[in-house]
Design an enzyme around this catalytic site. Structure first.
Site, mmCIF file in Angstrom:
data_model
loop_
_atom_site.group_PDB
_atom_site.id
_atom_site.type_symbol
_atom_site.label_atom_id
_atom_site.label_comp_id
_atom_site.label_asym_id
_atom_site.label_seq_id
_atom_site.Cartn_x
_atom_site.Cartn_y
_atom_site.Cartn_z
ATOM 1 C CE LYS A 196 57.915 -19.350 -31.032
ATOM 2 N NZ LYS A 196 59.236 -19.101 -31.656
ATOM 3 C CB SER B 97 61.204 -17.909 -28.577
ATOM 4 O OG SER B 97 61.071 -18.083 -29.993
ATOM 5 C CB SER C 184 63.432 -19.554 -31.506
ATOM 6 O OG SER C 184 63.879 -18.381 -30.881
#
Length: 483
Positions: free
Chosen positions: A94, A168, A192
């Site tokens: 990420k 996210s 997330s």
């Protein structure tokens, strides 16, 4: 040559099928193939890169693909003896996590300077033999449960590219669900990891606070955030956490060390557990989709058939709004303070920062202490049950564009159904996982959430593994165009 029936076209289709078979195996099986000499790390990395080139334009899962570096890293792995549990396996990371030689974008466009070193979690992946294939998309600073940004556009769900993969960590989830990589690192500050896992049909465990190091930073959104993987199977997640677990002296929080390997723990059944279930969200005013309630009740039936004592409960959820908002504001403010080009931040982010600057550091610390008091209250829920079962999210994955034209208040309102079951457990720090639970009438995945006692990820993993055996999900793949 190409086209239907042409030799070139046949070879291309055969290559596509072979690449898909390799990428959907998952990290444990991929590492085994490398370890036994049946494939090379270069073979795996090349298959991943071909699939990214072919499929990711329709998904937008990657911010950057490190093709040359990954191939060089794969060749280095092939020149070594296979020593680590992830030896030669391509993984994604990420965009909020540092990868040496790349800038850490936090989902936006305000940073440009590459970092000198991997963060601790990425360092541990490489030490275990993994190959970093690229960095995945996220909303700016991970503020929203939709992976959309002005800098990188919309990230799409592999099961239906008109829908969100959640957020996210939506880029990481989309990459794994589409078989572009076998695993990807995410972060979870309000759901997330679990939210995109639920949207994309993956297993996603938010571990106990402090289980995985956030170094070089002392925390991720103060007491809210954790780092962890998204995978297709429970076993792959256990394998990744065996690699990732452990704090450093610079981490503000640390978890009690696990008594044994998490992979080893999966070899034992959990025994008969007391599992409470509830469809009631922890956020007032949110109503769950009927299909999500149905998935919850189907899971209740499955758990009873597995021998567990499963009973409906009416949890008295504490109000976690104040401690969550204080730490959210402090976390976004801290991350934004380090960017190089603050004028390039999204307008919505600048609005959040204007509010965040009105929240003094002392208020953030009060929020942390309030969260600990809420954790003690939540602990009392687990005196009468071993695990809590809920839906993971309250609504079906929205069409992409959930943030288009949305101001701060609109974005917050649209986010509430996505975090209604998840965010409380970031405030309290308890481990919680999203577990696949079939598919809805729209063809998109369904999911439930298992929440455990503090430091008891093992019970969550063991019960999730039982559910995976009883109703396997990893063999299901998105549309043929993506496989």
């Amino acid at each position: 040559m190409g086209g239907n029936g042409a030799p070139g076209g046949d070879r291309t289709r055969e290559q596509d099928r072979d690449d898909a078979e390799l990428m959907f195996l998952g990290v444990e099986r991929q590492a085994e193939l490398v370890r036994t000499g049946k494939v090379t790390s270069r073979t795996l990395v090349e298959a991943s890169l071909r699939r990214i080139a072919r499929i990711d334009p329709a998904l937008g899962a990657f911010r950057v693909v490190l093709a040359e570096q990954a191939l060089a890293e794969a060749d280095a792995r092939d020149a070594q003896s296979a020593v680590g549990p992830l030896h030669g396996v391509p993984v994604a990371v990420k965009d909020e996590l540092d990868v040496a030689g790349q800038h850490t974008g936090f989902g936006g466009a305000a940073n440009r300077t590459p970092v000198a070193a991997d963060c601790e979690a990425v360092r541990r992946l490489r030490a275990a033999g993994a190959v970093v294939i690229g960095k995945t998309t996220m909303p700016e600073f991970g503020q929203w449960p939709f992976t959309e940004s002005e800098a990188h556009g919309h990230t799409r769900n592999p099961w239906d590219t008109t829908r969100t993969p959640g957020g996210s960590s939506g880029g990481s989830a989309a990459a794994v669900a589409a078989g572009l990589v076998g695993a990807a690192l995410g972060g979870d500050g309000g759901g997330s990891i679990r939210i995109p896992a639920a949207c994309c049909g993956l297993f996603g465990l938010k571990p106990q606070r402090g289980r995985v190091s956030t170094s070089p930073h002392p925390h991720l959104w103060y007491a809210l955030g954790t780092v962890g993987p998204l995978t297709r199977t429970v076993h792959d997640t256990a394998l990744l956490y065996d690699v990732l677990a452990g704090s450093t002296p610079t981490d503000r929080w640390s978890a009690r060390p696990a008594a044994e390997s998490w992979v080893g723990a999966l070899e034992s059944a959990p025994g008969r557990l007391r599992i409470g279930y509830s469809a009631t969200p922890a956020v007032p005013g949110v109503r769950p989709d009927p299909e999500h309630v149905g998935a919850l009740l189907e899971t209740v039936r499955a758990l009873r058939e597995l021998g567990h004592d499963v009973r409906e409960v009416r949890p008295h959820y504490p109000d976690a709004t104040a401690p969550f908002v204080a730490q959210f504001c402090g976390g976004v403010r801290a991350e934004a303070a380090a960017v190089e080009r603050p004028e390039l931040l999204e307008r919505r982010t600048r609005r959040v920062l204007a509010l965040a600057r009105a929240v003094p550091e002392a208020a953030v610390e009060r929020g942390i202490r309030a969260g600990e008091r809420l954790a003690a209250r939540a602990d009392r829920m687990f005196t009468s049950m071993d695990l809590l079962l809920t839906p993971t999210i309250a609504e079906r994955p929205r069409p992409v564009g959930a943030l288009d034209g949305a101001g701060l208040l609109t974005a917050m309102v649209r986010s509430r159904p996505m975090i209604a079951y998840t965010a409380l457990w970031n405030v309290t720090g308890h481990p919680a996982a999203s577990v696949p639970a079939g598919h809805g009438g729209d063809g998109l995945p369904l999911a439930v959430q298992l929440v455990g006692r503090r430091d008891d990820e093992v019970s969550v993993l063991r019960v999730a593994a039982q559910l995976e055996t009883a109703r396997p999900w990893a063999q299901r793949r998105p549309a043929p165009a993506l496989t």
